[in-house]
Design an enzyme around this catalytic site. Structure first.
Site, PDB file in Angstrom:
ATOM      1  N   HIS A   1      24.652  59.353  22.909  1.00 37.18           N
ATOM      2  CA  HIS A   1      24.596  57.868  23.352  1.00 37.18           C
ATOM      3  C   HIS A   1      23.873  58.014  24.538  1.00 37.18           C
ATOM      4  O   HIS A   1      23.576  59.003  25.314  1.00 37.18           O
ATOM      5  CB  HIS A   1      25.976  57.490  23.940  1.00 37.18           C
ATOM      6  CG  HIS A   1      26.591  58.273  24.982  1.00 37.18           C
ATOM      7  ND1 HIS A   1      26.345  57.657  26.336  1.00 37.18           N
ATOM      8  CD2 HIS A   1      27.438  59.252  25.073  1.00 37.18           C
ATOM      9  CE1 HIS A   1      26.913  58.329  27.246  1.00 37.18           C
ATOM     10  NE2 HIS A   1      27.605  59.327  26.471  1.00 37.18           N
ATOM     11  N   CYS A   2      23.058  56.927  25.073  1.00 39.45           N
ATOM     12  CA  CYS A   2      22.175  56.578  26.345  1.00 39.45           C
ATOM     13  C   CYS A   2      22.997  55.912  27.139  1.00 39.45           C
ATOM     14  O   CYS A   2      24.414  55.782  27.212  1.00 39.45           O
ATOM     15  CB  CYS A   2      20.856  56.197  25.936  1.00 39.45           C
ATOM     16  SG  CYS A   2      20.911  54.653  25.084  1.00 39.45           S
ATOM     17  N   MET A   3      22.308  55.022  28.024  1.00 44.38           N
ATOM     18  CA  MET A   3      23.204  54.240  28.892  1.00 44.38           C
ATOM     19  C   MET A   3      24.023  53.182  28.406  1.00 44.38           C
ATOM     20  O   MET A   3      24.957  52.592  28.771  1.00 44.38           O
ATOM     21  CB  MET A   3      22.087  53.623  29.925  1.00 44.38           C
ATOM     22  CG  MET A   3      21.297  54.529  30.784  1.00 44.38           C
ATOM     23  SD  MET A   3      22.392  55.483  31.933  1.00 44.38           S
ATOM     24  CE  MET A   3      22.824  54.140  32.718  1.00 44.38           C
TER      25      MET A   3
END
Length: 406
Positions: A26-28
């Protein structure tokens, strides 16, 4: 039990189950999947989940927008799925199997330029300020300030500003004239070969022993220094600011080093591999790759420059603006980094970055309008507000567009 456990369980089924997931991270704001078979993902079902704000596919990755709570969602997803979590780099690597040839090339190009972008930003801002104090006449001969009637720049009337202008060129030259050093380093870093050899190769392209590449056009052919091998001569020309040449030369080094490592006995590899990869790479860079890369870079820059300044420039600009947003969605926009830099080298500036900034501003304004219209829709606002801020923030520094999320 996590609050997203039910949605995580549903998402697992809708992406085709654990067996359809090669890697996940996942990212932000987004879950990032590399799927074995992207066609198994039920897009409509996924976007109907309460926790999901949308989804899209980019650069071979299937990305599901969760919002600021993505870290909690990711933890619940890993728990219910039994899939081992990975890094963004691992997901990128797994997702490459879903990319076509053009997307793979552009993805690699983007990863080469991403580490260099902070230097571009610093160098651009420094040179912009330097141009103001050394090139913009804003003082009259009598010492008055006037942008209309001024004939003298701040550097002309003040030794302090003249010194600042001279000092700032140290940074500007390092970023743009000595750019091949950074590119060769970044290519070897990306390809997993010896980074120091890449740095040395880059230095040989901009060595002070060579005729500066920016001075070649004004130097008579008889005055260009050469290496004389008796049976042949090679011109000693530097490749300051050349992007394509540096990329091609670096890949020559990469594949030479990999090939020699495969056949070289481990006991002598420390000596043999560096010598027999770097020396031929430097020779080929100056004899074959350099001239070819120079010609390709100039041809690309000339074609784009002609489009921007030809009688059809309005059509070219409109077409570029129309296509840019869809191109970003495919990840192919990374190619503009190389074109931008080549334009700066060949013509002293680029109009692509301002056009891209306007594209980002237009997108941000559209999102702002939707945010106003959907102000009572809390689910939509979780996507609208961060997207709007991102668009306007990226507009202030267009060279960083999507560099964090290729």
């Amino acid at each position: 039990m996590g609050k997203f456990r039910d949605d995580a369980q549903a998402l697992l089924a809708l992406v085709g189950g654990a067996d359809n997931i090669s890697a996940v991270s996942h990212c932000m704001t987004r879950m990032r999947f590399a799927l074995v078979d992207p066609k198994k993902a039920d897009i409509d079902g996924i976007e109907d989940l309460p926790s999901v704000k949308g989804s899209f596919t980019q650069a071979g990755q299937f990305q599901v927008i969760i919002g600021n709570a993505v870290a909690d969602f990711y933890a619940d997803f890993i728990d219910v799925s039994g899939v081992s979590g990975g890094s963004k780099d691992q997901v990128k690597a797994a997702a490459r199997s879903n990319q076509n040839v053009a997307q793979k090339v552009m993805s690699n190009l983007g990863e080469i330029f991403a580490p260099i972008i902070p230097a571009f930003i610093c160098g651009g801002l420094v040179l912009g300020f330097r141009n103001v104090i050394t090139s913009v006449p804003m003082f009259t001969e009598a010492g008055g300030f006037s942008l209309d009637a001024g004939t003298l720049t701040p550097a002309d009337v003040s030794q302090f500003w003249a010194g600042i202008g001279s000092f700032l060129w140290l940074i500007g030259e390092a970023v743009f004239h000595l750019l091949p050093v950074g590119i060769c380093w970044s290519v070897t870093r990306k390809m997993g070969t010896t980074q120091m050899l890449g740095i040395v190769l880059g230095l040989t392209l901009v060595s002070p022993q060579l005729l500066n590449g920016f001075a070649v056009a004004d130097t008579p052919a008889k005055d260009i220094p050469v290496w004389d091998f008796g049976f042949a001569q090679v011109q000693m020309i530097g490749y300051q600011g050349q992007v394509i040449t540096a990329i091609l030369a670096a890949f020559v080094l990469v594949y030479l080093e990999r090939g020699i490592k495969r056949i070289c006995p481990e006991v002598v590899s420390m000596i043999v591999v560096p010598v027999f990869s770097l020396v031929p790479a430097v020779f080929l860079a100056h004899v074959i790759v350099g001239p070819i890369g120079w010609w390709i870079g100039d041809a690309i820059a000339a074609a784009v420059y002609a489009g921007l300044f030809s009688p059809l420039r309005l059509l070219f600009a409109a077409l570029f603006g129309f296509l840019y947003a869809p191109v970003v969605m495919t990840g192919l926009h990374h190619m503009t980094n190389a074109i931008d830099t080549q334009l700066v080298t060949a013509y002293g500036g680029t109009l692509l970055w301002p056009m891209i900034a306007l594209s980002n501003i237009a997108q941000g304004s559209a999102v702002l309008a939707m945010s106003v219209l959907q102000r009572r829709n809390e689910r939509a606002q979780q996507v609208n507000v961060p997207a709007c801020i991102s668009c306007y923030a990226i507009s202030a520094s267009p060279s960083r567009r999507c560099s964090a999320c290729p």
